[in-house]
Structure formats: C-alpha cells, structure tokens
Design an enzyme around this catalytic site. Sequence first.
Site, PDB file in Angstrom:
ATOM      1  N   SER A 141       0.849  -1.192   0.000  1.00 48.84           N
ATOM      2  CA  SER A 141       0.000   0.000   0.000  1.00 48.84           C
ATOM      3  C   SER A 141       0.879   1.234   0.000  1.00 48.84           C
ATOM      4  CB  SER A 141      -0.901   0.024   1.245  1.00 48.84           C
ATOM      5  OG  SER A 141      -1.563   1.269   1.365  1.00 48.84           O
ATOM      6  N   TYR A 154      -1.434  -0.453  10.502  1.00 45.99           N
ATOM      7  CA  TYR A 154      -1.560  -0.730   9.071  1.00 45.99           C
ATOM      8  C   TYR A 154      -0.348  -0.185   8.324  1.00 45.99           C
ATOM      9  CZ  TYR A 154      -3.536  -0.776   4.342  1.00 45.99           C
ATOM     10  OH  TYR A 154      -3.745  -0.998   3.000  1.00 45.99           O
TER      11      TYR A 154
END
Length: 258
Positions: A141, A154
Amino acid sequence: MLDGQVAAVSGAGSGIGRAIALRLAAEGADVVLAGRSAGPMEQVAEQIRTAGRRALVVAMDLKDPASVDAAAQAAVGEFGRVDVLVNNSGIGGPSAPLVEMPLEEWEDTLRVNVTGTMLACRAFLPGMIARGSGSVVVIGSVTGKRPLVNRTPYAASKMALVGLVRTLAWELGSSGVRVNLVSPGGVEGPRIAWVLEQQAASRGISVEQARAEFAGGAALQRLVDADDVAHAVAFLASDRAAGITGEDLNVSAGLVMY
C-alpha cells in the site's frame, strides 16, 4: 501471458483479490483461490471455469500456520505445482491514535499482514525453488510510504512488506524466483470508503470533502480501480517482467511517486 501456469491468490473472493484472480485467468492461468470465505471465492471460481480455465478453492487462515501449509499442499495436490503466488490477503486494522491502541489490535494487524505473508511464502515457495522459476507478488500500500492518521499498525505492516520483499528477492535471486511488491493507492470499494469515513470523522469534515482531498492529491485526480492493480500484478507475474525483482510498483494514480 500466463498460458498453462498455475497461480495462487489469497483473499480472492472480493475487491482487489477477485480482480487479480480473474485477470490471471484471462491471461491463461489456472487459479487457486485461497482464503477464509469460501462462498465468494466459489463465485469467482465459477467465473474462471466458465471462461475455460481451471479453478480450485481452498480454505486458508493466515493466522494459522497449519492452515496455510494445508492450502499449499492442496494446490500442489490438484495442479502439481504453483508458478505464481499473489499475497493479497490483509486487514485494515484499527483506526485510533497510537496512545489509545489496544495491543491485541496492533498485534493482530501485523500477524495477518506481515506474518501471514511470510507463512504463505514459506509454504508455497519450496516448489518454485526446486523448479528454478516462479513469481511472487505481494500487495502492499502507499500507506507504507506516507502517513495515514490513526492507522499506525496498518502503515507499519505495509512498510514491513517492503523490507520483506526486497530481502526475499535477494534470497531467491539465484534460484530464478522473482519477488515484487505492488503498492496501490486508494482503491474504489468498501475499504477505502471506510478509511475516508474514519478520516472525515477524525478531522471534522464531510466524507465528500475527505474523498475530494484524497483524490485531489493524485496526479490523475482519481482513485484507483481494482483492475488497475490486477493488470500490474499480471505483468509482474509474467515473463514480460523477467528482469524485474525486488521492485515496489506504485499503482496510485500518481498519489505517490516514490
């Protein structure tokens, strides 16, 4: 193209994983769909079979090493080998300031996103190493490179995948197995909708404002479609990328260029 190859895709029942599985099948691969939710994966498998390729659905829980090993064994038992592994499964983790973060939620995020990726690689790689060829693609990501407020576990997990991929690429280079990372930006779908809702709430703005700001930060002034990511994965999985390993490819509409 991937004619005659076998690809295993984790989290293939929806979103990016579904798009990847269908794209790899469209390029000629038979596909192993691995994950916890069999129902959605069976629907994707049926689409693949209708298109003329073979598909196998296997249960796999990234928090259970025995489950991951069993999924790899089932794939080899059905198809004889796996040529491509796409580590797509992951969780978004909690949305909260780090000082308020429950330890169990922090650890759960890293256990799935980082340790789960390691377990899948460990289970599926031996056959590739023995044959002297193969491709691993990990879905990261852009949050592994830039801040995302209140999402430290995350972000930390996605940054960890960069190090995992680069080091594993070195470890496997002499065996002919390539390892690469794809870092999507905001991908249209339920997950980015949830992220934007959390960001809007934390900043006291509307979801529409949060979305406009997020998309406005990208050179193409838009979010990313799951098919954009799937095409990048198919390229890295194929011989068209034979000279590429250890790379981190952004698919972010220009949100991130590093």
